[in-house]
Write a protein that holds these residues in place. Structure first.
Motif, PDB file in Angstrom:
ATOM      1  N   ALA A   1       2.712  14.909 -13.358  1.00  0.00           N
ATOM      2  CA  ALA A   1       1.799  15.056 -14.499  1.00  0.00           C
ATOM      3  C   ALA A   1       0.952  16.326 -14.487  1.00  0.00           C
ATOM      4  O   ALA A   1       0.460  16.739 -15.537  1.00  0.00           O
ATOM      5  CB  ALA A   1       0.885  13.825 -14.568  1.00  0.00           C
ATOM      6  N   PHE A   2       0.761  16.950 -13.327  1.00  0.00           N
ATOM      7  CA  PHE A   2      -0.179  18.067 -13.240  1.00  0.00           C
ATOM      8  C   PHE A   2       0.545  19.390 -13.014  1.00  0.00           C
ATOM      9  O   PHE A   2       1.621  19.438 -12.423  1.00  0.00           O
ATOM     10  CB  PHE A   2      -1.191  17.826 -12.119  1.00  0.00           C
ATOM     11  N   GLU A   3      -0.097  20.450 -13.502  1.00  0.00           N
ATOM     12  CA  GLU A   3       0.357  21.825 -13.253  1.00  0.00           C
ATOM     13  C   GLU A   3      -0.667  22.501 -12.353  1.00  0.00           C
ATOM     14  O   GLU A   3      -1.763  22.846 -12.798  1.00  0.00           O
ATOM     15  CB  GLU A   3       0.477  22.590 -14.580  1.00  0.00           C
ATOM     16  N   LEU A   4      -0.311  22.662 -11.091  1.00  0.00           N
ATOM     17  CA  LEU A   4      -1.232  23.253 -10.121  1.00  0.00           C
ATOM     18  C   LEU A   4      -0.480  24.244  -9.234  1.00  0.00           C
ATOM     19  O   LEU A   4       0.750  24.170  -9.127  1.00  0.00           O
ATOM     20  CB  LEU A   4      -1.858  22.147  -9.245  1.00  0.00           C
ATOM     21  N   PRO A   5      -1.207  25.143  -8.581  1.00  0.00           N
ATOM     22  CA  PRO A   5      -0.544  26.050  -7.631  1.00  0.00           C
ATOM     23  C   PRO A   5       0.111  25.270  -6.500  1.00  0.00           C
ATOM     24  O   PRO A   5      -0.293  24.143  -6.176  1.00  0.00           O
ATOM     25  CB  PRO A   5      -1.706  26.911  -7.109  1.00  0.00           C
ATOM     26  N   ALA A   6       1.092  25.881  -5.873  1.00  0.00           N
ATOM     27  CA  ALA A   6       1.972  25.196  -4.931  1.00  0.00           C
ATOM     28  C   ALA A   6       1.251  24.382  -3.853  1.00  0.00           C
ATOM     29  O   ALA A   6       1.340  23.161  -3.819  1.00  0.00           O
ATOM     30  CB  ALA A   6       2.915  26.201  -4.283  1.00  0.00           C
ATOM     31  N   VAL A   7       0.524  25.011  -2.987  1.00  0.00           N
ATOM     32  CA  VAL A   7      -0.082  24.300  -1.860  1.00  0.00           C
ATOM     33  C   VAL A   7      -1.120  23.293  -2.339  1.00  0.00           C
ATOM     34  O   VAL A   7      -1.190  22.162  -1.840  1.00  0.00           O
ATOM     35  CB  VAL A   7      -0.724  25.306  -0.872  1.00  0.00           C
ATOM     36  N   ILE A   8      -1.903  23.684  -3.346  1.00  0.00           N
ATOM     37  CA  ILE A   8      -2.943  22.804  -3.878  1.00  0.00           C
ATOM     38  C   ILE A   8      -2.324  21.564  -4.505  1.00  0.00           C
ATOM     39  O   ILE A   8      -2.816  20.441  -4.330  1.00  0.00           O
ATOM     40  CB  ILE A   8      -3.823  23.552  -4.895  1.00  0.00           C
ATOM     41  N   HIS A   9      -1.239  21.748  -5.235  1.00  0.00           N
ATOM     42  CA  HIS A   9      -0.567  20.614  -5.891  1.00  0.00           C
ATOM     43  C   HIS A   9      -0.092  19.589  -4.867  1.00  0.00           C
ATOM     44  O   HIS A   9      -0.301  18.378  -5.024  1.00  0.00           O
ATOM     45  CB  HIS A   9       0.609  21.126  -6.720  1.00  0.00           C
ATOM     46  N   THR A  10       0.540  20.075  -3.806  1.00  0.00           N
ATOM     47  CA  THR A  10       1.006  19.171  -2.753  1.00  0.00           C
ATOM     48  C   THR A  10      -0.161  18.448  -2.099  1.00  0.00           C
ATOM     49  O   THR A  10      -0.107  17.231  -1.876  1.00  0.00           O
ATOM     50  CB  THR A  10       1.779  19.957  -1.675  1.00  0.00           C
TER      51      THR A  10
ATOM     52  N   GLN B   1       0.838  -1.209   0.000  1.00  0.00           N
ATOM     53  CA  GLN B   1       0.000   0.000   0.000  1.00  0.00           C
ATOM     54  C   GLN B   1       0.868   1.253   0.000  1.00  0.00           C
ATOM     55  O   GLN B   1       0.527   2.260  -0.625  1.00  0.00           O
ATOM     56  CB  GLN B   1      -0.931  -0.039   1.208  1.00  0.00           C
ATOM     57  N   LEU B   2       1.990   1.200   0.692  1.00  0.00           N
ATOM     58  CA  LEU B   2       2.938   2.312   0.697  1.00  0.00           C
ATOM     59  C   LEU B   2       3.510   2.532  -0.705  1.00  0.00           C
ATOM     60  O   LEU B   2       3.622   3.676  -1.173  1.00  0.00           O
ATOM     61  CB  LEU B   2       4.057   2.013   1.694  1.00  0.00           C
ATOM     62  N   ILE B   3       3.862   1.454  -1.394  1.00  0.00           N
ATOM     63  CA  ILE B   3       4.469   1.561  -2.716  1.00  0.00           C
ATOM     64  C   ILE B   3       3.504   2.176  -3.727  1.00  0.00           C
ATOM     65  O   ILE B   3       3.883   3.057  -4.510  1.00  0.00           O
ATOM     66  CB  ILE B   3       4.962   0.177  -3.195  1.00  0.00           C
ATOM     67  N   VAL B   4       2.233   1.738  -3.713  1.00  0.00           N
ATOM     68  CA  VAL B   4       1.276   2.312  -4.668  1.00  0.00           C
ATOM     69  C   VAL B   4       0.950   3.756  -4.295  1.00  0.00           C
ATOM     70  O   VAL B   4       0.725   4.603  -5.184  1.00  0.00           O
ATOM     71  CB  VAL B   4      -0.022   1.460  -4.767  1.00  0.00           C
ATOM     72  N   GLY B   5       0.945   4.063  -3.003  1.00  0.00           N
ATOM     73  CA  GLY B   5       0.749   5.449  -2.580  1.00  0.00           C
ATOM     74  C   GLY B   5       1.898   6.330  -3.029  1.00  0.00           C
ATOM     75  O   GLY B   5       1.695   7.477  -3.462  1.00  0.00           O
ATOM     76  N   TRP B   6       3.111   5.822  -2.928  1.00  0.00           N
ATOM     77  CA  TRP B   6       4.306   6.526  -3.385  1.00  0.00           C
ATOM     78  C   TRP B   6       4.171   6.855  -4.874  1.00  0.00           C
ATOM     79  O   TRP B   6       4.373   8.015  -5.286  1.00  0.00           O
ATOM     80  CB  TRP B   6       5.513   5.628  -3.138  1.00  0.00           C
ATOM     81  N   LEU B   7       3.834   5.853  -5.674  1.00  0.00           N
ATOM     82  CA  LEU B   7       3.722   6.059  -7.120  1.00  0.00           C
ATOM     83  C   LEU B   7       2.610   7.046  -7.459  1.00  0.00           C
ATOM     84  O   LEU B   7       2.783   7.928  -8.323  1.00  0.00           O
ATOM     85  CB  LEU B   7       3.459   4.724  -7.820  1.00  0.00           C
ATOM     86  N   ALA B   8       1.470   6.932  -6.801  1.00  0.00           N
ATOM     87  CA  ALA B   8       0.346   7.833  -7.075  1.00  0.00           C
ATOM     88  C   ALA B   8       0.722   9.280  -6.766  1.00  0.00           C
ATOM     89  O   ALA B   8       0.406  10.201  -7.534  1.00  0.00           O
ATOM     90  CB  ALA B   8      -0.871   7.414  -6.252  1.00  0.00           C
ATOM     91  N   ALA B   9       1.400   9.502  -5.659  1.00  0.00           N
ATOM     92  CA  ALA B   9       1.807  10.860  -5.279  1.00  0.00           C
ATOM     93  C   ALA B   9       2.781  11.442  -6.299  1.00  0.00           C
ATOM     94  O   ALA B   9       2.656  12.610  -6.707  1.00  0.00           O
ATOM     95  CB  ALA B   9       2.442  10.839  -3.888  1.00  0.00           C
ATOM     96  N   VAL B  10       3.753  10.638  -6.726  1.00  0.00           N
ATOM     97  CA  VAL B  10       4.740  11.113  -7.698  1.00  0.00           C
ATOM     98  C   VAL B  10       4.079  11.378  -9.048  1.00  0.00           C
ATOM     99  O   VAL B  10       4.404  12.363  -9.729  1.00  0.00           O
ATOM    100  CB  VAL B  10       5.891  10.094  -7.826  1.00  0.00           C
ATOM    101  N   TRP B  11       3.140  10.510  -9.443  1.00  0.00           N
ATOM    102  CA  TRP B  11       2.438  10.714 -10.714  1.00  0.00           C
ATOM    103  C   TRP B  11       1.722  12.058 -10.734  1.00  0.00           C
ATOM    104  O   TRP B  11       1.824  12.818 -11.703  1.00  0.00           O
ATOM    105  CB  TRP B  11       1.445   9.578 -10.953  1.00  0.00           C
ATOM    106  N   VAL B  12       1.013  12.368  -9.656  1.00  0.00           N
ATOM    107  CA  VAL B  12       0.338  13.665  -9.566  1.00  0.00           C
ATOM    108  C   VAL B  12       1.379  14.785  -9.568  1.00  0.00           C
ATOM    109  O   VAL B  12       1.186  15.837 -10.201  1.00  0.00           O
ATOM    110  CB  VAL B  12      -0.536  13.741  -8.298  1.00  0.00           C
ATOM    111  N   GLY B  13       2.485  14.568  -8.865  1.00  0.00           N
ATOM    112  CA  GLY B  13       3.532  15.580  -8.786  1.00  0.00           C
ATOM    113  C   GLY B  13       4.222  15.860 -10.101  1.00  0.00           C
ATOM    114  O   GLY B  13       4.715  16.960 -10.339  1.00  0.00           O
TER     115      GLY B  13
END
Length: 348
Positions: free
Chosen positions: A98-107, A84-96
């Motif tokens: 692939a997306f262009e968002l404002p700083a706090v919102i992106h995190t 579960q940690l590994i898939v969470g890691w990948l999901a967080a990095v993918w969002v980090g």
């Protein structure tokens, strides 16, 4: 002596016994135990940089420990925290990435994505347990390997061009902070520690102060009585695994958005998820206990890196000490029996 006092004494005695046996092993094998523990302390707290690294190491351990502890408290044994940690890691990095968002919102979106990914991965064993009574230990162990190889495939084939790692996450998604780095002499300390402490409060509040938490604990304690009382046992089993998985997914975000800033092909497990089991056991499955146990394990792991340099002692000895501490926690029946006999003698 009350059970509450025993629950505090047992892990303390387990740590002392683990350290004591570890000291004996050092002496027997010809190492200077005093120099080893001095080097261990200096490597963990001797400089502000090392202290920052300890807190950084503690952050995912707290969340992994909460994941295991939450499942324990609700009658389940989640061995799948690593996956579960590994898939969470990948999901967080993918969002980090692939997306262009404002700083706090992106995190925030990346952190939420990690929790959702971990929750969805834990939903599988939860559903199988609730509907078909398939034991969660077997399913979660197998899903660890599934998570490892599926995420490796996605990194190599989808998120990168035949590379062994993704791009670095965008600055708007990072948990790193120049303020915290400057405060700790440029360690890798990040804001994830705040998220971990918030998660500790959420677990305590949910289990101790809400009706849903009471139902979750009740189902874990006795499913038949809970069903007789009108509770939806299957729903609570699934919810328990989902919440546990969310904590584990957040632990992955701490690594992906904080410590490393990318996801890479892994030749094996990170070990953080399995360390979470030891943290939960030593912490007595309680929120405060998990923090203290994670702090101990984090200090041991970071401080161990200084032992070969300062004392000439192999840092594998720290792994032996950790294993011994876990052994004595698992063998807590013997410690409790010893405490009972001492108490009875004291009464006489």
């Amino acid at each position: 002596m009350s059970n509450r006092v025993k629950n505090i004494i047992v892990p303390i005695m387990a740590v002392i016994l683990g350290m004591l046996v570890g000291t004996i092993i050092m002496i027997v094998t010809g190492y200077d135990a005093l120099a080893a523990f001095t080097a261990l302390w200096n490597g963990a707290f001797g400089e502000i940089y090392y202290t920052g690294e300890v807190i950084r190491q503690v952050t995912p351990l707290i969340l992994a420990g909460l994941s295991v502890a939450f499942a324990f408290r609700t009658g389940l044994f989640n061995i799948g925290v690593e996956g579960q940690l590994i898939v969470g890691w990948l999901a967080a990095v993918w969002v980090g990435v692939a997306f262009e968002l404002p700083a706090v919102i992106h995190t925030l979106v990346a952190v939420i994505a990690s929790g959702v990914a971990g929750a969805l991965w834990a939903f599988i064993p939860g559903l199988l347990k609730a509907k078909f009574r398939v034991h969660e230990v077997i399913v979660t162990i197998m899903l660890n390997y599934t998570a490892l190889h599926v995420t490796n495939y996605i990194i190599r084939s989808v998120l990168s061009e035949k590379s062994d790692r993704t791009e670095m996450i965008k600055e708007t998604a990072t948990l790193r902070s120049s303020f915290l780095e400057g405060l700790t002499d440029y360690s890798r300390l990040h804001w994830g520690i705040v998220i971990a402490l918030i998660a500790v409060f959420i677990m305590w509040f949910l289990l101790e102060k809400t009706t849903r938490g009471y139902e979750l604990r009740s189902v874990g304690f006795n499913q038949h009585a809970s069903h007789y009382a009108g509770m939806n046992v299957d729903k609570n089993i699934i919810l328990s695994m989902v919440i546990s998985g969310a904590f584990a997914g957040l632990a992955g975000a701490m690594e992906g958005l904080g410590t490393f800033g990318y996801a890479s092909i892994k030749g094996g497990f990170t070990g953080v998820g399995f360390d979470g089991i030891a943290v939960a056991l030593l912490g007595g499955n309680g929120p405060i206990g998990v923090i203290l146990a994670a702090l101990l394990f984090g200090a041991l792991k970071v401080g161990a890196l200084n032992m070969p340099l300062e004392a000439g002692v192999p840092n594998e000895l720290v792994d032996i000490i950790i294993a011994l501490i876990v052994f004595f926690v698992a063998a807590s029946y013997m410690i409790r029996l010893f405490i009972d006999r001492i108490s009875k003698k004291g009464v006489k």
